[in-house]
Scaffold this motif. Structure first.
Motif, mmCIF file in Angstrom:
data_model
loop_
_atom_site.group_PDB
_atom_site.id
_atom_site.type_symbol
_atom_site.label_atom_id
_atom_site.label_comp_id
_atom_site.label_asym_id
_atom_site.label_seq_id
_atom_site.Cartn_x
_atom_site.Cartn_y
_atom_site.Cartn_z
ATOM 1 N N PHE A 173 -42.357 33.773 35.353
ATOM 2 C CA PHE A 173 -43.337 34.088 36.570
ATOM 3 C C PHE A 173 -42.744 34.319 38.047
ATOM 4 N N VAL A 174 -41.481 33.595 38.062
ATOM 5 C CA VAL A 174 -40.817 33.646 39.385
ATOM 6 C C VAL A 174 -40.327 35.040 39.396
ATOM 7 N N ALA A 175 -39.720 35.603 38.361
ATOM 8 C CA ALA A 175 -39.352 37.175 38.323
ATOM 9 C C ALA A 175 -40.347 38.166 38.567
ATOM 10 N N GLY A 176 -41.651 37.997 37.895
ATOM 11 C CA GLY A 176 -42.744 38.671 38.029
ATOM 12 C C GLY A 176 -43.114 38.713 39.366
ATOM 13 N N VAL A 177 -43.168 37.514 40.087
ATOM 14 C CA VAL A 177 -43.686 37.731 41.582
ATOM 15 C C VAL A 177 -42.638 38.319 42.379
ATOM 16 N N ALA A 178 -41.381 38.052 42.060
ATOM 17 C CA ALA A 178 -40.496 38.890 42.837
ATOM 18 C C ALA A 178 -40.654 40.491 42.743
ATOM 19 N N GLU A 179 -40.728 40.822 41.402
ATOM 20 C CA GLU A 179 -41.053 42.472 41.029
ATOM 21 C C GLU A 179 -42.395 42.613 41.904
ATOM 22 N N LEU A 180 -43.063 41.991 41.804
ATOM 23 C CA LEU A 180 -44.657 42.593 42.529
ATOM 24 C C LEU A 180 -44.274 42.564 43.821
ATOM 25 N N GLN A 181 -43.606 41.203 44.321
ATOM 26 C CA GLN A 181 -43.566 41.592 45.974
ATOM 27 C C GLN A 181 -42.786 42.646 46.265
ATOM 28 N N GLN A 182 -41.680 42.924 45.733
ATOM 29 C CA GLN A 182 -40.809 44.274 45.957
ATOM 30 C C GLN A 182 -41.505 45.359 45.881
ATOM 31 N N TRP A 183 -42.574 45.542 44.881
ATOM 32 C CA TRP A 183 -43.117 46.971 44.634
ATOM 33 C C TRP A 183 -44.048 46.914 45.841
ATOM 34 N N VAL A 184 -44.463 45.954 46.330
ATOM 35 C CA VAL A 184 -45.795 45.996 47.304
ATOM 36 C C VAL A 184 -45.030 46.498 48.700
ATOM 37 N N GLN A 185 -43.959 45.897 48.655
ATOM 38 C CA GLN A 185 -43.000 46.092 49.973
ATOM 39 C C GLN A 185 -42.690 47.533 50.095
ATOM 40 N N ASP A 186 -42.079 47.937 48.876
ATOM 41 C CA ASP A 186 -41.841 49.337 48.677
ATOM 42 C C ASP A 186 -43.086 50.210 48.901
ATOM 43 N N HIS A 187 -44.388 50.024 48.930
ATOM 44 C CA HIS A 187 -45.243 50.989 48.710
ATOM 45 C C HIS A 187 -46.228 50.515 50.024
ATOM 46 N N GLY A 188 -45.612 49.919 50.923
ATOM 47 C CA GLY A 188 -46.460 49.790 52.174
ATOM 48 C C GLY A 188 -47.621 48.743 52.267
ATOM 49 N N ALA B 122 -52.080 25.516 39.922
ATOM 50 C CA ALA B 122 -52.301 25.989 41.221
ATOM 51 C C ALA B 122 -51.425 25.962 42.378
ATOM 52 N N GLU B 123 -49.926 25.125 42.023
ATOM 53 C CA GLU B 123 -48.850 25.565 43.192
ATOM 54 C C GLU B 123 -48.402 27.075 42.729
ATOM 55 N N ASP B 124 -48.373 27.353 41.596
ATOM 56 C CA ASP B 124 -47.856 28.682 41.177
ATOM 57 C C ASP B 124 -48.861 29.716 41.796
ATOM 58 N N MET B 125 -49.886 29.682 41.757
ATOM 59 C CA MET B 125 -50.835 30.616 42.151
ATOM 60 C C MET B 125 -50.570 30.602 44.000
ATOM 61 N N ARG B 126 -50.405 29.545 44.418
ATOM 62 C CA ARG B 126 -50.424 29.220 45.842
ATOM 63 C C ARG B 126 -49.024 29.965 46.293
ATOM 64 N N PHE B 127 -47.943 29.762 45.439
ATOM 65 C CA PHE B 127 -46.618 30.461 45.596
ATOM 66 C C PHE B 127 -46.740 31.818 45.683
ATOM 67 N N LEU B 128 -47.598 32.651 44.658
ATOM 68 C CA LEU B 128 -47.726 33.914 44.652
ATOM 69 C C LEU B 128 -48.601 34.335 45.929
ATOM 70 N N LEU B 129 -49.280 33.845 46.255
ATOM 71 C CA LEU B 129 -50.127 34.027 47.379
ATOM 72 C C LEU B 129 -49.267 34.072 48.698
ATOM 73 N N ARG B 130 -48.401 32.994 48.853
ATOM 74 C CA ARG B 130 -47.417 33.319 49.910
ATOM 75 C C ARG B 130 -46.496 34.239 49.804
ATOM 76 N N GLN B 131 -45.951 34.746 48.528
ATOM 77 C CA GLN B 131 -45.062 35.671 48.482
ATOM 78 C C GLN B 131 -45.665 37.346 48.739
ATOM 79 N N VAL B 132 -47.052 37.278 48.151
ATOM 80 C CA VAL B 132 -47.644 38.615 48.187
ATOM 81 C C VAL B 132 -49.020 38.342 48.840
ATOM 82 N N PRO B 133 -49.184 38.141 50.358
ATOM 83 C CA PRO B 133 -50.329 37.943 50.933
ATOM 84 C C PRO B 133 -51.333 39.048 50.670
ATOM 85 N N GLU B 134 -50.999 40.110 50.410
ATOM 86 C CA GLU B 134 -51.797 41.323 50.223
ATOM 87 C C GLU B 134 -52.611 41.084 49.047
ATOM 88 N N LEU B 135 -52.582 40.068 48.177
ATOM 89 C CA LEU B 135 -53.239 39.785 47.172
ATOM 90 C C LEU B 135 -54.508 38.971 47.624
#
Length: 188
Positions: free
Chosen positions: A24-39, A78-91
């Motif tokens: 899950f942490v790896a998926g969040v990191a990859e999604l965060q990087q992709w979103v950052q790379d794509h504005g 819920a903690e995992d979902m909160r973590f995801l939202l903090r890392q990728v607020p675009e979601l």
């Protein structure tokens, strides 16, 4: 992204919260990087999977959707979902649509979604806090006014005991630009 993984482990350890699975942490990191790379754009599923980039985007979009499904079913904490939202607020915008369309249980994450949306708005406006506008013109001003209204309503509810201190701390942690607003409202 090894730096993110170390940061995540430290944050979870400091809060005495069980660490999300490494996948899950790896998926969040990859999604965060992709979103950052794509504005700030979220990945979408692709019908044409001829390029490596299209396959990666499609896989991330499917992972993101599966994550929402897992959360709704209760298999994602819920903690995992909160973590995801903090890392990728675009979601936050996507979550609003997803839960409005798919289920009535949106209120359980509404606060976190609003915090993530506010955080994203402040980042996109050079640290400026949204203002309530008397006559908003267009979608951007309407969005600003809605966020400002929610933000002021939360802070007002906190002053009267309607919002927990932990929620206010969460809000101030994720959107530190609000600290001046909170300080000035306490002085008034």
């Amino acid at each position: 992204v090894p730096e993110l993984s170390t940061h995540v482990r430290r944050c979870f350890a400091e809060k005495s919260v069980e660490l999300a699975t490494p996948a899950f942490v790896a998926g969040v990191a990859e999604l965060q990087q992709w979103v950052q790379d794509h504005g700030g754009k979220l990945p979408e599923t692709r019908s044409d999977l001829s390029s490596v980039e299209d396959r990666r985007e499609s896989a991330l979009a499917k992972w993101m959707c599966q994550t929402f499904i897992d959360w709704r079913r209760g298999s994602l904490k819920a903690e995992d979902m909160r973590f995801l939202l903090r890392q990728v607020p675009e979601l936050s915008t996507h979550l609003r649509w997803y839960f409005a369309e798919k289920c009535a249980d949106f209120s359980t994450l509404a606060f976190d979604v609003n915090v993530a949306e506010l955080q994203q708005w402040v980042r996109g406006h050079d640290g400026r806090v949204p203002r309530r506008l008397r006559n908003p013109q267009g979608d951007d001003e309407m969005h600003e006014s809605v966020l400002a209204h929610w933000m002021h309503r939360m802070l007002g509810a906190w002053r009267t005991g309607g919002v927990a201190m932990s929620d206010v701390m969460h809000l101030l942690h994720d959107v530190p630009e609000l600290l001046a607003l909170v300080t000035s409202s306490l002085a008034a």
